[in-house]
Design a protein around this motif. Sequence first.
Motif: not given
Lengths: 265, 277
Positions: A53, A79, B146-151
């Motif tokens: 990821x 992202x 947070x990073x993994x959620x693209x935030x």
Amino acid sequence: MESRAVIRIEDVWKSFGDHQVLRGVTLSVRNAETLVVLGPSGCGKSVLLKHIIGLMRPDRGSIVVEGKDVTRISQAELNKLRMNFGMVFQGAALFDSMTVGQNVGLPLREHRLLKGAELDRLVDEKLEMVGLSGTHHLWPSEISGGMKKRVALARAIALDPDVILYDEPTTGLDPVMAEQINWLIRDTQHKLNATSIVVTHDLHSACFTGDRVALMDDGKIAFEGTTDELRTTENEAVQNFVARGHIPLPGESRKRGECDLDEPF
Amino acid sequence: MRNSSAIAHAKPRGLLGGSFSTVGRGALDLITEIGAAGLLLWRILLAMRKLPRSMPLLIEQMRRIGVESLPLVMITSIFTGAVTAVQAAYQLKEFVPKIYLGTAIYKSVVIELGPVLTALVVGGRVSASIAAELGTMRVTEQIDAMDAMAIEPVRYLVMPRMLAGLIMLPILTVFADVLAIGGGFVVANLSLDVSPKTFIAGMKLFFFAHDVLGGLFKAFVFGGIIALMGCTAGLRTVGGAVGVGRAATRAVVASCVLILVSDYVLATLLFKVIFGE
């Protein structure tokens, strides 16, 4: 049926200081399958998951997800790719400054996909999917470890991802709760038809949730095959791991690879 | 038997040798921390284009950094002004007319004491709090989540804290300046035999707007330093509870050192080069 690989990990190396964690991992994950990465604690399974990821960058090698090498793409592209991923962290990683409902709704709110009543409805729907209806007002500190994992799963599937990553989903849970999480993983897989990667050291969980299993040993993939092949293989690394582990005996209530998806948890 | 090479490479022993190596290691850590802060600052600048999305977070941080620091700043500044009046009166006694007490207090407060003391007390409170909060989030994988959620954590967590620091420190300094002068004014009246009229006349005597502006600009820079060093230490946290504790300590040390060093640089730049003419 052979499906196309959605994730291809090729010759990935990673070290932390003098400690070489990954030593040339090569692995493919096929569309809509559940691949379990099995191995003893500290063998680099979680590190591998974080590479997929883009939370860590390898020293060498490539990780191609949906045709894009995550080790080379820009932050914006990464992202965009992450929007198709959901990840359940080992310790659940819930934001303790937010309620359960705010945790689940955060990705939807931040990416401005939904707001107001629509957002609340979807949050309730996701919580219901993991068996936690009516808990949106609770704080992470008010719920048990198993519930936290389930909220983390609800948050991970909030964006209806194509790929779900589970980092040690049953670690630290009592056997009953661990079994519930195993069922939930299968159930979620069944409902969403997503590609799933489950990292675990729990052999029972691996056999129960996985379509295929990859055993990591000494920073490499030592075995790759179906759960049935895992049971019959003469592979030395598997034999060593099983000898130290707790493989379910034949005739145990839930045999490996024989899961009844309709059974409630 | 140890040969000469082994002796040459032996670690310094004893209290003195240990102290030198501790100081050296501390200095190296501080330089590394400042380097990391520089990189983080660049990422904050890049994240600024997404500021409108972070407005609610910014307002929340302004409340936490600014409003919640106000009681501490009020107490510190009132007593700072009071003690400045006592000390100035003691040092000026018999040499300088009483009218200059107002001048001395006003000048020392708006140029130096207001911004620097506010920054040091707020720095201790806020940078440790930011470092502990982000450090805990780091070690419990909340930042990875947070990073993994693209935030982006820099946009969501760091930028609002940085802007809140930049905005709130000058505002807190205005409060501190007013209260410190007020403290000095009260003490001058009640125990130093300086009438209100004389005190205010002294303040007006050498009033320059750029003194106030220079002090507030210093507070603006200090606010950025406090938030930036808190965030840097927090994001670089490794380990568990011990790591979080170390991050909080690193944040406070780095903030205080940088506030004092930049105070000298800014004082030279503002009051010698720019306003000195």
